[in-house]
Design a protein around this motif. Structure first.
Motif, PDB file in Angstrom:
ATOM      1  N   GLU A 163       0.834  -1.203   0.000  1.00 36.87           N
ATOM      2  CA  GLU A 163       0.000   0.000   0.000  1.00 36.87           C
ATOM      3  C   GLU A 163       0.870   1.254   0.000  1.00 36.87           C
ATOM      4  OE1 GLU A 163      -3.810   1.565   2.593  1.00 36.87           O
ATOM      5  OE2 GLU A 163      -2.306   0.323   3.581  1.00 36.87           O
ATOM      6  N   PRO A 164       0.823   2.053  -1.073  1.00 39.02           N
ATOM      7  CA  PRO A 164       1.643   3.268  -1.108  1.00 39.02           C
ATOM      8  C   PRO A 164       1.077   4.350  -0.194  1.00 39.02           C
ATOM      9  CG  PRO A 164       0.247   3.172  -3.045  1.00 39.02           C
ATOM     10  CD  PRO A 164       0.027   1.880  -2.302  1.00 39.02           C
ATOM     11  N   PHE A 165       1.933   5.313   0.165  1.00 38.04           N
ATOM     12  CA  PHE A 165       1.521   6.446   0.984  1.00 38.04           C
ATOM     13  C   PHE A 165       1.234   7.658   0.101  1.00 38.04           C
ATOM     14  CE2 PHE A 165       4.392   4.793   4.667  1.00 38.04           C
ATOM     15  CZ  PHE A 165       3.524   3.735   4.849  1.00 38.04           C
ATOM     16  N   ALA A 246      -6.826   4.985   2.757  1.00 31.19           N
ATOM     17  CA  ALA A 246      -7.523   6.051   3.466  1.00 31.19           C
ATOM     18  C   ALA A 246      -7.581   7.336   2.653  1.00 31.19           C
ATOM     19  CB  ALA A 246      -6.836   6.326   4.804  1.00 31.19           C
ATOM     20  N   ALA A 247      -6.527   7.590   1.840  1.00 32.89           N
ATOM     21  CA  ALA A 247      -6.424   8.873   1.144  1.00 32.89           C
ATOM     22  C   ALA A 247      -7.113   8.884  -0.217  1.00 32.89           C
ATOM     23  CB  ALA A 247      -4.949   9.242   0.966  1.00 32.89           C
ATOM     24  N   ASP A 248      -6.937   7.845  -1.009  1.00 34.34           N
ATOM     25  CA  ASP A 248      -7.440   7.859  -2.387  1.00 34.34           C
ATOM     26  C   ASP A 248      -8.957   8.035  -2.487  1.00 34.34           C
ATOM     27  OD1 ASP A 248      -4.806   7.542  -3.002  1.00 34.34           O
ATOM     28  OD2 ASP A 248      -5.051   5.695  -4.168  1.00 34.34           O
ATOM     29  N   PRO A 249      -9.768   7.456  -1.575  1.00 29.68           N
ATOM     30  CA  PRO A 249     -11.215   7.680  -1.659  1.00 29.68           C
ATOM     31  C   PRO A 249     -11.632   9.136  -1.480  1.00 29.68           C
ATOM     32  CG  PRO A 249     -10.758   5.729  -0.344  1.00 29.68           C
ATOM     33  CD  PRO A 249      -9.445   6.424  -0.562  1.00 29.68           C
ATOM     34  N   LEU A 250     -10.714   9.982  -0.964  1.00 31.57           N
ATOM     35  CA  LEU A 250     -11.052  11.399  -0.778  1.00 31.57           C
ATOM     36  C   LEU A 250     -11.034  12.176  -2.093  1.00 31.57           C
ATOM     37  CD1 LEU A 250      -8.867  12.120   2.399  1.00 31.57           C
ATOM     38  CD2 LEU A 250     -11.268  11.403   2.301  1.00 31.57           C
ATOM     39  N   LEU A 292      -8.911 -11.370   1.455  1.00 34.60           N
ATOM     40  CA  LEU A 292      -8.129 -10.133   1.389  1.00 34.60           C
ATOM     41  C   LEU A 292      -7.699  -9.832  -0.046  1.00 34.60           C
ATOM     42  CD1 LEU A 292      -5.846 -10.483   4.549  1.00 34.60           C
ATOM     43  CD2 LEU A 292      -7.688  -8.840   4.218  1.00 34.60           C
ATOM     44  N   LEU A 293      -7.250 -10.860  -0.758  1.00 36.87           N
ATOM     45  CA  LEU A 293      -6.778 -10.664  -2.133  1.00 36.87           C
ATOM     46  C   LEU A 293      -7.910 -10.268  -3.078  1.00 36.87           C
ATOM     47  CD1 LEU A 293      -4.269 -13.646  -2.434  1.00 36.87           C
ATOM     48  CD2 LEU A 293      -3.709 -11.205  -2.396  1.00 36.87           C
ATOM     49  N   SER A 294      -9.138 -10.640  -2.719  1.00 40.82           N
ATOM     50  CA  SER A 294     -10.274 -10.291  -3.580  1.00 40.82           C
ATOM     51  C   SER A 294     -10.759  -8.858  -3.368  1.00 40.82           C
ATOM     52  CB  SER A 294     -11.433 -11.257  -3.335  1.00 40.82           C
ATOM     53  OG  SER A 294     -12.034 -11.025  -2.065  1.00 40.82           O
ATOM     54  N   CYS A 295     -10.291  -8.203  -2.299  1.00 34.83           N
ATOM     55  CA  CYS A 295     -10.717  -6.829  -2.028  1.00 34.83           C
ATOM     56  C   CYS A 295     -10.036  -5.870  -3.007  1.00 34.83           C
ATOM     57  CB  CYS A 295     -10.361  -6.436  -0.592  1.00 34.83           C
ATOM     58  SG  CYS A 295     -11.201  -7.383   0.686  1.00 34.83           S
ATOM     59  N   GLU A 296     -10.787  -4.924  -3.512  1.00 31.43           N
ATOM     60  CA  GLU A 296     -10.249  -3.907  -4.423  1.00 31.43           C
ATOM     61  C   GLU A 296      -9.952  -2.655  -3.608  1.00 31.43           C
ATOM     62  OE1 GLU A 296     -12.926  -3.390  -7.669  1.00 31.43           O
ATOM     63  OE2 GLU A 296     -12.737  -5.471  -8.353  1.00 31.43           O
ATOM     64  N   LEU A 297      -8.773  -2.630  -3.030  1.00 33.76           N
ATOM     65  CA  LEU A 297      -8.385  -1.542  -2.137  1.00 33.76           C
ATOM     66  C   LEU A 297      -7.676  -0.447  -2.933  1.00 33.76           C
ATOM     67  CD1 LEU A 297      -7.005  -3.797   0.735  1.00 33.76           C
ATOM     68  CD2 LEU A 297      -9.254  -2.695   0.618  1.00 33.76           C
ATOM     69  N   PRO A 298      -8.078   0.805  -2.749  1.00 32.71           N
ATOM     70  CA  PRO A 298      -7.516   1.908  -3.558  1.00 32.71           C
ATOM     71  C   PRO A 298      -5.992   1.995  -3.458  1.00 32.71           C
ATOM     72  CG  PRO A 298      -9.417   2.655  -2.310  1.00 32.71           C
ATOM     73  CD  PRO A 298      -9.090   1.279  -1.813  1.00 32.71           C
ATOM     74  N   GLY A 299      -5.333   1.912  -4.593  1.00 35.02           N
ATOM     75  CA  GLY A 299      -3.880   2.080  -4.652  1.00 35.02           C
ATOM     76  C   GLY A 299      -3.076   0.862  -4.286  1.00 35.02           C
ATOM     77  N   ALA A 300      -3.708  -0.150  -3.682  1.00 32.76           N
ATOM     78  CA  ALA A 300      -2.966  -1.318  -3.190  1.00 32.76           C
ATOM     79  C   ALA A 300      -2.698  -2.309  -4.311  1.00 32.76           C
ATOM     80  CB  ALA A 300      -3.747  -2.009  -2.061  1.00 32.76           C
ATOM     81  N   SER A 301      -1.585  -3.032  -4.196  1.00 34.13           N
ATOM     82  CA  SER A 301      -1.250  -4.093  -5.141  1.00 34.13           C
ATOM     83  C   SER A 301      -1.007  -5.377  -4.376  1.00 34.13           C
ATOM     84  CB  SER A 301      -0.004  -3.720  -5.949  1.00 34.13           C
ATOM     85  OG  SER A 301       1.093  -3.429  -5.103  1.00 34.13           O
ATOM     86  N   SER A 302      -1.583  -6.473  -4.838  1.00 37.50           N
ATOM     87  CA  SER A 302      -1.518  -7.735  -4.112  1.00 37.50           C
ATOM     88  C   SER A 302      -0.157  -8.384  -4.249  1.00 37.50           C
ATOM     89  CB  SER A 302      -2.596  -8.686  -4.622  1.00 37.50           C
ATOM     90  OG  SER A 302      -2.391  -9.008  -5.990  1.00 37.50           O
TER      91      SER A 302
END
Length: 304
Positions: A163-165, A246-250, A292-302
């Protein structure tokens, strides 16, 4: 001495504070104090030295605590042997998650895990890494979601996603018109950080080494959660570093802040699972990882 009394003694040896030990054991402070007094009365010797400002373990106490830990470890193994019979994807799974991950992961993770294992209800605990690890080792939790790296005998760690900052600034900040921010420019800014004990605070400081220099945090302020920090940024109190989840959804939704990437190498954190080597339901861990791997989390890479 009962297993419960052993847990109280081990917790007090770890916390060196009656209130914190009682909180960790989910009992009142008088309950813990009475139990300790009973044990010391049975032994005919003190396990701890109490002063107004400190709790110190005696030489006898160290030996008793060491043995109590071994007994509790074996008690956990007995429970795990009993749990190993039957369907590994049924029955409660006790999951711990750190504060800076839980609010952004759980809305997707819960339904995803329910698809993987519909007969496996969850007990969820949010806490600091420093509290989740002892709870995992004591058998109070089955698996935890924390930031890696982590290595300790008897525990297994497995990375799940990276997860990038991001840099989050007020909309009126001079940086809001820039494309990216070099990490070394955070020095001297009014930086908003999570409080002591939160591992994301430490990750931010590691990503921006100049902040750890003398006076590097002279202008910093603290917030209790990432959501609190987000509102502080919107109010103009300063800038913040936040994980992408936390940041990208903003972006496009919060007009009072601007979310910017770091210039050059992107600071990031690796999020993963940690569980006991002896945990008898590996299929449950596999289900958690798959969810967890199926979640589409903003900016994250599995990390498959």
């Amino acid at each position: 001495m009962t297993l419960t009394e052993m847990r109280y003694i081990v917790a007090l040896a770890r916390e060196r504070h009656f209130g914190k030990a009682a909180e960790a054991c989910h009992v009142s402070q008088p309950t813990l104090s009475v139990a300790l007094k009973k044990v010391e009365g049975q032994l005919g010797a003190a396990l701890f030295e109490r002063t107004a400002s400190d709790v110190r373990i005696t030489a006898l106490g160290e030996r008793i605590v060491a043995q109590a830990k071994r007994v509790l470890d074996e008690a956990v193994r007995l429970e795990e042997i009993a749990d190993s019979t039957g369907d590994p994807l049924s029955g409660q799974l006790r999951v711990g998650i750190i504060y800076s991950i839980a609010p952004y992961l759980l809305p997707q993770f819960i339904p995803a895990l329910h698809q993987q294992a519909p007969n496996m209800p969850l007990f969820l605990k949010e806490d600091f890494t420093g509290n989740l690890i002892p709870a995992l080792k004591a058998g109070e939790l089955d698996v935890i979601v924390i930031a890696l790296p982590f290595a300790e005998p008897g525990l297994v760690a497995q990375a799940v996603y990276e997860e990038p900052f991001r840099v989050v600034v007020p909309a009126a900040h001079p940086w809001s018109r820039r494309e990216a921010i070099p990490a070394d420019e955070l020095d001297g800014q009014n930086l908003l950080l999570l409080g002591q004990g939160n591992c994301f605070r430490d990750q931010v400081l590691e990503s921006c080494p100049r902040l750890t220099a003398p006076d590097g945090l002279a202008h910093s302020l603290e917030g209790g959660s990432l959501e609190t920090i987000r509102y502080m940024v919107a109010s103009g109190a300063g800038i913040a570093v936040m994980p992408s989840t936390a940041a990208d959804p903003l972006v496009g939704k919060e007009a009072m802040v601007k979310v910017l990437p770091f210039a050059g190498t992107q600071p990031s954190r690796t999020v993963g699972l940690v569980w006991r080597v002896t945990f008898p339901r590996p299929q449950a861990i596999d289900a958690v990882r798959a969810a967890l791997l199926s979640c589409e989390l903003p900016g994250a890479s599995s990390k498959r």
